[in-house]
Design a protein around this motif. Structure first.
Motif, PDB file in Angstrom:
ATOM      1  N   GLU A 107       0.856  -1.178   0.000  1.00 53.49           N
ATOM      2  CA  GLU A 107       0.000   0.000   0.000  1.00 53.49           C
ATOM      3  C   GLU A 107       0.893   1.229   0.000  1.00 53.49           C
ATOM      4  N   GLN A 108       0.688   2.067  -0.985  1.00 50.04           N
ATOM      5  CA  GLN A 108       1.503   3.280  -1.056  1.00 50.04           C
ATOM      6  C   GLN A 108       1.006   4.266  -0.003  1.00 50.04           C
ATOM      7  N   GLU A 109       1.947   4.822   0.738  1.00 54.40           N
ATOM      8  CA  GLU A 109       1.560   5.752   1.795  1.00 54.40           C
ATOM      9  C   GLU A 109       0.868   6.965   1.199  1.00 54.40           C
ATOM     10  N   GLU A 110      -0.175   7.380   1.870  1.00 52.89           N
ATOM     11  CA  GLU A 110      -0.949   8.514   1.372  1.00 52.89           C
ATOM     12  C   GLU A 110      -0.133   9.796   1.465  1.00 52.89           C
ATOM     13  N   VAL A 111      -0.187  10.566   0.394  1.00 56.91           N
ATOM     14  CA  VAL A 111       0.498  11.855   0.380  1.00 56.91           C
ATOM     15  C   VAL A 111      -0.371  12.854   1.136  1.00 56.91           C
ATOM     16  N   VAL A 112       0.194  13.443   2.180  1.00 52.11           N
ATOM     17  CA  VAL A 112      -0.555  14.416   2.964  1.00 52.11           C
ATOM     18  C   VAL A 112      -0.376  15.787   2.337  1.00 52.11           C
ATOM     19  N   VAL A 113      -1.475  16.337   1.822  1.00 51.41           N
ATOM     20  CA  VAL A 113      -1.436  17.659   1.205  1.00 51.41           C
ATOM     21  C   VAL A 113      -2.220  18.622   2.087  1.00 51.41           C
ATOM     22  N   LYS A 114      -1.535  19.597   2.624  1.00 50.54           N
ATOM     23  CA  LYS A 114      -2.168  20.547   3.537  1.00 50.54           C
ATOM     24  C   LYS A 114      -2.987  21.567   2.753  1.00 50.54           C
ATOM     25  N   GLU A 115      -4.228  21.758   3.175  1.00 48.70           N
ATOM     26  CA  GLU A 115      -5.062  22.786   2.574  1.00 48.70           C
ATOM     27  C   GLU A 115      -4.542  24.146   3.044  1.00 48.70           C
ATOM     28  N   PRO A 116      -4.141  25.015   2.126  1.00 50.83           N
ATOM     29  CA  PRO A 116      -3.552  26.292   2.538  1.00 50.83           C
ATOM     30  C   PRO A 116      -4.577  27.215   3.184  1.00 50.83           C
ATOM     31  N   ASP A 117      -4.107  27.985   4.152  1.00 52.02           N
ATOM     32  CA  ASP A 117      -4.957  29.006   4.751  1.00 52.02           C
ATOM     33  C   ASP A 117      -5.094  30.172   3.789  1.00 52.02           C
ATOM     34  N   GLU A 118      -5.982  31.090   4.115  1.00 54.22           N
ATOM     35  CA  GLU A 118      -6.204  32.250   3.253  1.00 54.22           C
ATOM     36  C   GLU A 118      -4.900  33.023   3.036  1.00 54.22           C
ATOM     37  N   GLY A 119      -4.571  33.254   1.804  1.00 58.37           N
ATOM     38  CA  GLY A 119      -3.382  34.025   1.456  1.00 58.37           C
ATOM     39  C   GLY A 119      -2.101  33.210   1.359  1.00 58.37           C
ATOM     40  N   GLU A 120      -2.074  32.002   1.962  1.00 58.85           N
ATOM     41  CA  GLU A 120      -0.853  31.188   1.937  1.00 58.85           C
ATOM     42  C   GLU A 120      -0.496  30.749   0.523  1.00 58.85           C
ATOM     43  N   LEU A 121      -1.515  30.398  -0.250  1.00 59.29           N
ATOM     44  CA  LEU A 121      -1.283  29.947  -1.617  1.00 59.29           C
ATOM     45  C   LEU A 121      -0.638  31.059  -2.442  1.00 59.29           C
ATOM     46  N   GLU A 122      -1.170  32.269  -2.289  1.00 61.56           N
ATOM     47  CA  GLU A 122      -0.639  33.407  -3.034  1.00 61.56           C
ATOM     48  C   GLU A 122       0.759  33.794  -2.549  1.00 61.56           C
ATOM     49  N   GLU A 123       0.982  33.666  -1.241  1.00 64.37           N
ATOM     50  CA  GLU A 123       2.302  33.976  -0.690  1.00 64.37           C
ATOM     51  C   GLU A 123       3.346  33.001  -1.229  1.00 64.37           C
ATOM     52  N   GLU A 124       2.976  31.724  -1.274  1.00 63.88           N
ATOM     53  CA  GLU A 124       3.875  30.714  -1.821  1.00 63.88           C
ATOM     54  C   GLU A 124       4.113  30.955  -3.305  1.00 63.88           C
ATOM     55  N   TRP A 125       3.071  31.360  -4.009  1.00 64.35           N
ATOM     56  CA  TRP A 125       3.179  31.645  -5.446  1.00 64.35           C
ATOM     57  C   TRP A 125       4.180  32.767  -5.689  1.00 64.35           C
ATOM     58  N   LEU A 126       4.098  33.830  -4.896  1.00 67.57           N
ATOM     59  CA  LEU A 126       5.023  34.957  -5.064  1.00 67.57           C
ATOM     60  C   LEU A 126       6.465  34.537  -4.814  1.00 67.57           C
ATOM     61  N   LYS A 127       6.656  33.629  -3.858  1.00 70.09           N
ATOM     62  CA  LYS A 127       8.011  33.122  -3.614  1.00 70.09           C
ATOM     63  C   LYS A 127       8.512  32.334  -4.820  1.00 70.09           C
ATOM     64  N   GLU A 128       7.645  31.450  -5.349  1.00 70.46           N
ATOM     65  CA  GLU A 128       8.012  30.638  -6.511  1.00 70.46           C
ATOM     66  C   GLU A 128       8.274  31.499  -7.736  1.00 70.46           C
ATOM     67  N   ALA A 129       7.626  32.658  -7.802  1.00 78.25           N
ATOM     68  CA  ALA A 129       7.791  33.561  -8.946  1.00 78.25           C
ATOM     69  C   ALA A 129       8.951  34.528  -8.758  1.00 78.25           C
ATOM     70  N   GLY A 130       9.735  34.348  -7.688  1.00 76.27           N
ATOM     71  CA  GLY A 130      10.888  35.219  -7.458  1.00 76.27           C
ATOM     72  C   GLY A 130      10.521  36.594  -6.951  1.00 76.27           C
ATOM     73  N   LEU A 131       9.333  36.712  -6.325  1.00 75.63           N
ATOM     74  CA  LEU A 131       8.848  38.025  -5.884  1.00 75.63           C
ATOM     75  C   LEU A 131       8.610  38.058  -4.379  1.00 75.63           C
ATOM     76  N   SER A 132       9.333  37.235  -3.632  1.00 74.82           N
ATOM     77  CA  SER A 132       9.142  37.203  -2.180  1.00 74.82           C
ATOM     78  C   SER A 132       9.546  38.516  -1.529  1.00 74.82           C
ATOM     79  N   ASN A 133      10.379  39.305  -2.212  1.00 78.82           N
ATOM     80  CA  ASN A 133      10.823  40.582  -1.658  1.00 78.82           C
ATOM     81  C   ASN A 133       9.730  41.644  -1.646  1.00 78.82           C
ATOM     82  N   LEU A 134       8.584  41.317  -2.226  1.00 74.42           N
ATOM     83  CA  LEU A 134       7.491  42.288  -2.246  1.00 74.42           C
ATOM     84  C   LEU A 134       6.732  42.329  -0.927  1.00 74.42           C
TER      85      LEU A 134
END
Length: 633
Positions: free
Chosen positions: A61-88
């Motif tokens: 049985e393959q272990e279940e991948v635990v994916v955390k549901e992001p809180d409000e704004g966390e998804l966008e904050e992570e996106w800005l980091k991935e886009a090289g814009l964390s300094n904003l």
């Protein structure tokens, strides 16, 4: 073992009957199903049944991948980091020069995508009363366009991207934030575009926005037939197409930032939600072959074979399949015996790295089953957990051209190890398809069989209903078909992104002239140039006349040569002149093993394709140096 052609990046190198799966009940057809009206999905369902049996027989049985549901704004904050814009935002908000430079290169649609995420993060931070600087979104965009008139501080700014019908307002806002008109070229309305053309010079999101504006009364619908995918051509570019792997790491990092912003902008314009996923907790093996992360496999493989980019077991399985001949009927479709597969896995785990495994005992269909098992058992999908849903969402885009554009950006965004392994797989699948007259494996057959192996991540526990299952089957098979058919185009970096990287570098050079690191780099370049000049005793080498470039080749017998630029001179011609003067001592360096590079100026480093017209490229980057060398492994 597989060998790789450096410039193209190409890698060269009795069964159990399956029960027929019961027909799915009829229901209202979706756009994905319309495209598959005359295409049976029997191969897909049969493969699913084979996968189920394989898991049951292995009793794992393959272990279940635990994916955390992001809180409000966390998804966008992570996106800005991935886009090289964390300094904003956050603690580094004051030190945002690099982000400002990146913002200055964006098109209007890209800027709108960034603005939407910045607004969400800013609002969330204010709600949470976080104790660090929260910049106003208007100030962020105005900083990189100070010459333009600032938006009055008291005016209400509408959240960009929340309403598809307000695209014109988005353009007006982007204009107020200093996004240059020249960054957002419009398609000429009076010039019809051939359905086979794929425009890599204009932002995909800008193209979609223009199309949307000019066809408001005719909503885009996916009516194209699955059986007749367009023959998209890789456009000719006088300054040369740029493939993944041609750029220096520092420029490739910028490409990935821009690709994420562009993909998000494209999905925003087309009304498709783009959500990245992150695995929060997952136990993985730190050694072995099956169920081991690609990064771990490569780390242990590179200790044995330095420079390895594709897992050795993956290479060997493909080689074993090809040794049996690709003309075998039902190749990939016919499963190996489940008991044998289980035993072979155990033997491989124990003996592969010792070199004592008997490959002669592996039947061709068993090797094919092992290859698919290897892909399925990766702890995270080959298409990456982060972007798996985005790959699946491609089926929802309104046209084949949009789907191709999105896949192009997604391939760029894949982690390097995943991308290299995927490329080797797709090239192998194409070789199987090239033998379809005898093996009866068309691109559609192969796509349907491989789709569940790449797109189903058992750890995610996705259980769609009956209709959803059919839509997923049809859609993922369609995406798999695209990946195979258009792989050459998908590994090409769009010219508009390379242009943005050039602009980014030019802006950085202007702002960083006094930077110590830059001074050190310039000093080193001056030293290298002086060294090359000393090696060639020709007194005329010091002063290169107008219309002439000096090409350096430190590893060849002729280390430097002045080349007269003409309208027809190509990169291949420059290479030919150098190689024609080689003696037998260095005959190992042949065409295809050394390449002409554009270095410096507005690019870090770029490997040129043979058909690059040197005069056109020189005009684009007059401050570049030109060096012939081999490509790093």
């Amino acid at each position: 073992m597989m060998e790789k052609s450096d410039r193209s990046g190409q890698y060269t190198m009795n069964h159990e009957s399956s029960k027929k799966v019961a027909e799915k009940p009829p229901f209202d057809r979706s756009s994905s199903q319309d495209s598959l009206d005359d295409l049976s999905l029997e191969d897909y369902w049969t493969e699913l049944e084979n996968i189920k049996k394989s898991r049951e027989n292995r009793h794992e049985e393959q272990e279940e991948v635990v994916v955390k549901e992001p809180d409000e704004g966390e998804l966008e904050e992570e996106w800005l980091k991935e886009a090289g814009l964390s300094n904003l935002f956050g603690d580094c908000a004051g030190d945002s020069q690099e982000s400002m430079v990146l913002l200055s290169t964006l098109t209007r649609t890209q800027a709108a995508a960034v603005q939407k995420r910045v607004e969400t993060v800013s609002q969330t931070m204010r709600k949470k009363n976080k104790q660090y600087q929260i910049p106003d979104v208007r100030d962020i965009f105005a900083q990189q366009g100070e010459s333009t008139e600032k938006v009055p501080y008291g005016s209400e700014l509408e959240s960009v991207g929340t309403n598809e019908n307000k695209y014109k307002e988005k353009h007006d806002l982007a204009s107020n934030f200093g996004i240059s008109e020249k960054n957002s070229p419009c398609l000429p309305e009076d010039v019809p575009v051939s359905e086979t053309d794929i425009n890599l010079e204009i932002s995909f999101a800008e193209q979609a926005a223009n199309l949307k504006e000019t066809s408001k009364e005719k909503p885009l619908e996916n009516k194209e037939e699955y059986n007749s995918l367009p023959s998209f051509r890789l456009p000719k570019d006088k300054t040369g197409n740029t493939r993944i792997g041609d750029l220096a790491p520092q420029d490739m990092k910028k490409v990935c930032y821009l690709a994420l912003i562009e993909l998000t902008a494209l999905y925003d314009i087309l009304g498709i939600e783009l959500k990245q996923q992150k695995a929060v907790k997952m136990k993985t093996k730190d050694s072995g072959l099956f169920g081991v992360p690609l990064s771990v496999l490569l780390e242990q493989d590179q200790k044995r074979v330095p420079g390895t980019r594709i897992p050795l077991i993956f290479q060997k399985l493909i080689s074993r399949i090809e040794e049996g001949g690709l003309e075998t009927e039902g190749l990939l479709r016919i499963p190996g015996a489940a008991v044998r597969i289980k035993n072979l896995c155990q033997e491989l785990e124990a003996k592969f790295y010792e070199g004592t495994f008997n490959w002669e005992s592996v039947k061709q269909h068993d090797a094919a089953s092992l290859l698919k098992l290897f892909i399925r058992e990766l702890p995270q999908p080959l298409l990456s957990l982060e972007y798996l849903k985005a790959f699946q969402a491609v089926q929802n885009l309104p046209s084949k051209k949009h789907q191709l554009q999105a896949l192009n950006l997604l391939v760029i965004l894949l982690p390097e190890t995943n991308r290299d392994t995927l490329k080797a797989l797709l090239e192998f699948l194409q070789r199987v398809i090239d033998n379809r007259e005898k093996n009866k494996m068309t691109v559609r057959n192969v796509a349907m069989i491989m789709a569940p192996n790449l797109f189903m991540c058992p750890g995610l526990s996705i259980k769609p209903n009956e209709q959803g299952e059919f839509v997923m089957a049809a859609g993922t098979a369609n995406v798999m078909h695209f990946l195979i058919k258009y792989q050459k185009l998908l590994w090409t970096i769009p010219k508009f992104i390379v242009t943005q990287v050039r602009k980014h570098n030019s802006e950085n050079h202007k702002k960083d002239k006094k930077d110590k690191a830059m001074k050190k780099l310039l000093k080193k370049m001056a030293y290298d140039r002086e060294k090359y000049e000393k090696q060639d005793k020709n007194p005329s080498d010091a002063d290169v006349p107008q219309g002439v470039i000096r090409v350096q080749a430190p590893h060849l017998s002729k280390v430097s040569m002045a080349i007269q630029l003409t309208e027809e001179l190509k990169a291949s011609d420059v290479l030919a002149r150098f190689l024609s003067q080689e003696s037998g001592v260095v005959q190992t360096l042949k065409k295809g093993e050394v390449f002409l590079y554009e270095i410096g100026g507005n690019i870090g480093e770029r490997c040129l394709e043979d058909d690059t017209y040197m005069k056109d490229l020189y005009q684009l980057n007059p401050n570049a140096e030109w060096v012939i060398k081999s490509k790093p492994s």
